[in-house]
Design a protein around this motif. Structure first.
Motif, PDB file in Angstrom:
ATOM      1  N   GLU A  55      14.429  -6.985  22.416  1.00 32.72           N
ATOM      2  CA  GLU A  55      13.795  -5.740  21.986  1.00 32.72           C
ATOM      3  C   GLU A  55      14.723  -4.558  22.269  1.00 32.72           C
ATOM      4  OE1 GLU A  55      10.808  -3.480  20.239  1.00 32.72           O
ATOM      5  OE2 GLU A  55      10.997  -5.667  20.388  1.00 32.72           O
ATOM      6  N   PRO A  56      14.986  -3.708  21.295  1.00 33.39           N
ATOM      7  CA  PRO A  56      15.872  -2.570  21.553  1.00 33.39           C
ATOM      8  C   PRO A  56      15.266  -1.584  22.536  1.00 33.39           C
ATOM      9  CG  PRO A  56      14.903  -2.415  19.358  1.00 33.39           C
ATOM     10  CD  PRO A  56      14.547  -3.771  19.888  1.00 33.39           C
ATOM     11  N   THR A  57      16.120  -0.996  23.374  1.00 35.82           N
ATOM     12  CA  THR A  57      15.687   0.020  24.320  1.00 35.82           C
ATOM     13  C   THR A  57      15.483   1.344  23.595  1.00 35.82           C
ATOM     14  OG1 THR A  57      17.941   0.736  24.827  1.00 35.82           O
ATOM     15  CG2 THR A  57      17.060  -1.116  26.111  1.00 35.82           C
ATOM     16  N   ARG A  58      14.918   2.310  24.315  1.00 34.88           N
ATOM     17  CA  ARG A  58      14.741   3.639  23.723  1.00 34.88           C
ATOM     18  C   ARG A  58      16.094   4.224  23.333  1.00 34.88           C
ATOM     19  NH1 ARG A  58      11.376   6.679  20.750  1.00 34.88           N
ATOM     20  NH2 ARG A  58      11.544   8.898  21.221  1.00 34.88           N
ATOM     21  N   LEU A  59      17.094   4.080  24.201  1.00 33.24           N
ATOM     22  CA  LEU A  59      18.417   4.625  23.885  1.00 33.24           C
ATOM     23  C   LEU A  59      18.998   3.958  22.650  1.00 33.24           C
ATOM     24  CD1 LEU A  59      20.740   6.493  24.596  1.00 33.24           C
ATOM     25  CD2 LEU A  59      21.592   4.741  26.190  1.00 33.24           C
ATOM     26  N   GLN A  60      18.791   2.665  22.509  1.00 30.47           N
ATOM     27  CA  GLN A  60      19.288   1.978  21.314  1.00 30.47           C
ATOM     28  C   GLN A  60      18.584   2.467  20.050  1.00 30.47           C
ATOM     29  OE1 GLN A  60      18.758  -2.112  22.720  1.00 30.47           O
ATOM     30  NE2 GLN A  60      20.987  -2.386  22.662  1.00 30.47           N
ATOM     31  N   LYS A  61      17.298   2.759  20.149  1.00 34.48           N
ATOM     32  CA  LYS A  61      16.574   3.285  18.987  1.00 34.48           C
ATOM     33  C   LYS A  61      17.111   4.656  18.578  1.00 34.48           C
ATOM     34  CE  LYS A  61      12.254   0.828  20.036  1.00 34.48           C
ATOM     35  NZ  LYS A  61      10.843   0.978  20.471  1.00 34.48           N
TER      36      LYS A  61
END
Length: 305
Positions: A55-61
């Motif tokens: 699952e992508p992290t907030r920073l990745q999003k």
């Protein structure tokens, strides 16, 4: 990007890399396809790959949003303000500001594209690794498009209260961003903040006093409590007999049991035989200002000069 590898680009961008960036370091579409097929990389949009799985992290999003939209884009509005440190205004969708004429064929779940005719380089924070708007245009642009005036005023008050900017800097940006929706409303709110209000509730108290002929309070007064700790009161009036009436405004945050008990203890320690503390809720200020004005007048708040 010729001196970089995909690993250095990926590390700088929280594991997110665009196809264009990969091509620039010699990774073609066939190599990308092989990495994705092997389960080592994940295709997050037609143009962006993550070199990590799960699952992508907030920073990745956040990186996904600006990389998908391309080099002419910026994180905008509350997303940019979140990166700048604004607390209490989180919105899950990632807002990306792009030029009005940018052609984007594919939507990405969780990414909100906002189009503008403004020059984006003039709005960009040059100190941020993540391409984003400066805090001032970010909160003003968000405020300008809010149906609720209270939301518009609340976000600029929060940015100042959290010391991310100043009312003076925001007022300067209101002028720089002409034409800006809700500019008169925002100027009025920022004027009141510049004169001492630190929150939307304090602005509401000042307006209540103006509308009902009461003297405006002193705001954010420094006080030492009974234990010697430095405190700041929301609003204070010095009454005709020389005593002081303190009004503390409780929002939803104060209704949580632990905070409510802390506030009651704080109130006791601030009270003396010459200083009374009374409380109201932000809902009362918003919905029942007339009733609150009657109570303040009865408690001795003097008429406006």
């Amino acid at each position: 990007m010729t001196d970089e590898t995909w690993r250095t680009v990926s590390a700088r961008q929280a594991g997110m890399v665009s196809r264009a960036q990969l091509a620039a370091v010699g990774i073609d579409r066939f190599a990308i396809r092989n990495q994705v097929a092997a389960g080592r990389w994940v295709l997050r949009s037609p143009t962006v790959v993550s070199t990590t799985t799960g699952e992508p992290t907030r920073l990745q999003k956040l990186w996904l949003g600006v990389l998908h939209a391309g080099g002419r884009s910026l994180l905008g509005d509350l997303t940019a303000a979140e990166v700048a440190g604004l607390r209490g205004w989180h919105r899950e969708p990632v807002t990306v500001l792009v030029p009005y004429d940018l052609d984007l064929d594919d939507d990405v779940p969780g990414i909100h594209i906002a189009r503008t005719r403004r020059r984006l380089p003039a709005l960009q924070d040059p100190s941020s690794v993540l391409p984003r708007m400066r805090i001032e245009p970010a909160v003003l642009h968000f405020a300008a498009y809010q149906p609720s005036p209270r939301t518009a005023q609340g976000v600029v008050a929060a940015a100042v209260q959290q010391r991310l900017t100043s009312a003076t800097d925001l007022l300067a940006w209101v002028d720089r961003m002409r034409p800006l929706r809700k500019a008169p409303l925002l100027r009025a709110a920022l004027g009141e903040i510049a004169h001492g209000s630190q929150s939307l509730s304090e602005i509401d108290v000042v307006r209540l006093c103006r509308d009902h002929g009461l003297r405006p309070p002193d705001r954010q007064v420094r006080r030492r409590d009974a234990e010697g700790r430095l405190r700041f009161t929301d609003c204070e009036w010095r009454l005709a007999d020389g005593s002081v009436l303190v009004l503390e405004v409780d929002g939803a945050f104060h209704m949580e049991v632990a905070h409510w008990e802390d506030d009651l203890a704080r109130q006791r320690r601030l009270m003396t035989d010459r200083r009374r503390v009374v409380r109201c809720t932000s809902r009362e200020l918003r919905d029942e200002p007339e009733r609150l004005a009657v109570d303040l007048r009865r408690l001795g708040v003097p008429h406006a000069a």
